[in-house]
Design an enzyme around this catalytic site. Structure first.
Site, mmCIF file in Angstrom:
data_model
loop_
_atom_site.group_PDB
_atom_site.id
_atom_site.type_symbol
_atom_site.label_atom_id
_atom_site.label_comp_id
_atom_site.label_asym_id
_atom_site.label_seq_id
_atom_site.Cartn_x
_atom_site.Cartn_y
_atom_site.Cartn_z
ATOM 1 N N HIS A 68 0.837 -1.198 0.000
ATOM 2 C CA HIS A 68 0.000 0.000 0.000
ATOM 3 C C HIS A 68 0.878 1.257 0.000
ATOM 4 C CE1 HIS A 68 -2.649 -3.093 1.959
ATOM 5 N NE2 HIS A 68 -3.398 -2.716 0.940
ATOM 6 N N TYR A 336 3.494 -5.682 9.307
ATOM 7 C CA TYR A 336 3.315 -4.230 9.394
ATOM 8 C C TYR A 336 4.413 -3.608 10.243
ATOM 9 C CZ TYR A 336 -1.492 -4.562 7.536
ATOM 10 O OH TYR A 336 -2.600 -4.774 6.752
#
Length: 363
Positions: A68, A336
């Site tokens: 992303h 993450y």
């Protein structure tokens, strides 16, 4: 056989003490090495997943999220109507407003990729609760995920690596991956039947993973959620397909006319509904609760906006919400964190990244 000599009480066995210290150090080092995957190179680790994301992006993109990478920050609030308290005692569901910082993005590690590079749009949110807790969530515009396990996700990333000869993924490799993993069929079927939205504003966003909600009477149920837009859905147009960067411009133009709104719909599972498999939807007849309205008022650049330094770890949850047994949740959290550590280190070493990456996206 003579007994081994034992030091008298009160004496110090220097070799023994050094051996003990050495054993502790080796044990700790071995633990860290195992965690990092150094002693088990075949084991799937967060660094290995992020390394593969970087390879799939085609080239390094320092200072950006490893997935992303292309996106923009948004700000607004969540206006709870109190209905969510029937499922969870989390403070976010009490009637009233909760400040929200978020980020729209498209999947992939290339911050310069065209908006049409993926049929999926993503929305990540951080709710800052009045009691000091936070609720972070990362959602996609598909109600199911492509894969069931972290290992499958890694295999999908490997299949999507660019072919050195073409600079693009090898369609035969992807075809072979999907053929070997029938769990991907629901995702493929959904994407085929639902063209990408023409805007970030008219797409629904799904939490995909199941979570455990506990109410004020200590009753716990599995729940999934979705942000359903008030803006009517419309498919991507032919003109937009030819544009590289239409999503951010469209969103900013819409916000000039006023805030944009989504309804937070909570779906409660029944016994037997899968909680550990994000490739499977729950039946439509499950209980749905409209818990309130997400209101987004403005955007900011991800280079210096409010979302830049947020790691949208989906396991950061307020009291009243817990992770389920879905194996993707722990893997997402670890990956993450690895992405966040890498990009923030790169930014600290090269502060000019903030100025030179004017058109990109951060993790």
């Amino acid at each position: 056989m003579p007994k081994p000599s034992v030091p008298h009480a009160g004496t110090v066995c220097v070799p023994c003490r050094l051996a003990a210290i050495g054993a502790v150090v080796l044990t700790l080092a071995g633990g860290f090495a195992y965690t990092a995957g150094w002693l088990t190179p075949a084991r799937l680790t967060a660094p290995r997943i992020i390394n593969t994301f970087e390879a799939a992006a085609g080239q390094p993109h320092p200072g950006y999220r490893r997935n992303h990478a292309k996106g923009l920050c948004v700000e607004g609030y969540f206006d709870s109507n109190g209905a969510g308290t029937t499922l969870s005692h989390a403070a976010v569901f009490a009637p009233g407003r909760t400040p929200v910082t978020g980020r729209f993005a498209v999947p992939g590690g290339n911050p310069s990729a065209p908006d049409t590079s993926s049929p999926v749009r993503s929305l990540a949110l951080q709710f800052t609760l009045s009691n000091g807790e936070q609720w972070r969530t990362g959602m996609n515009s598909t109600p199911v995920f492509a894969v069931h396990t972290p290992a499958q996700f890694y295999q999908q990333l490997v299949a999507a690596k660019p072919d050195p000869a073409t600079g693009k993924p090898n369609p035969d490799a992807l075809k072979a991956f999907y053929a070997a993993n029938p769990e991907t069929k629901p995702f493929q079927a959904w994407v085929k039947a639902h063209p990408p939205s023409s805007s970030l504003a008219n797409a629904a966003y799904y939490g995909i993973n199941a979570f455990l909600f506990t109410d004020g009477s200590s009753n716990t149920r599995a729940v999934r959620w979705a942000m359903v837009p008030e803006t009517p859905y419309a498919p991507i147009t032919d003109a937009q397909k030819a544009e590289k960067n239409f999503l951010a411009a469209d969103l900013n133009q819409r916000l000039e006319s006023g805030p944009l709104r989504w309804h937070l719909i909570l779906t409660a599972a029944q016994p037997g509904d899968p909680t550990d498999d994000a490739t499977l939807q729950w039946p439509d007849e499950r209980q749905h609760i409209d818990a309130g309205t997400l209101v987004l008022e403005r955007t900011t650049s991800q280079e210096d906006g409010t979302c830049r330094d947020i790691n949208f770890d989906p396991t950061i949850l307020p009291a009243g919400i817990q992770p389920s047994d879905d194996p993707l949740l722990a893997a997402r959290s670890a990956a993450y964190a690895q992405s966040y550590q890498r990009r923030t280190r790169e930014e600290a070493l090269h502060p000019a990244l903030h100025q030179t990456q004017a058109n990109g996206a951060h993790s």
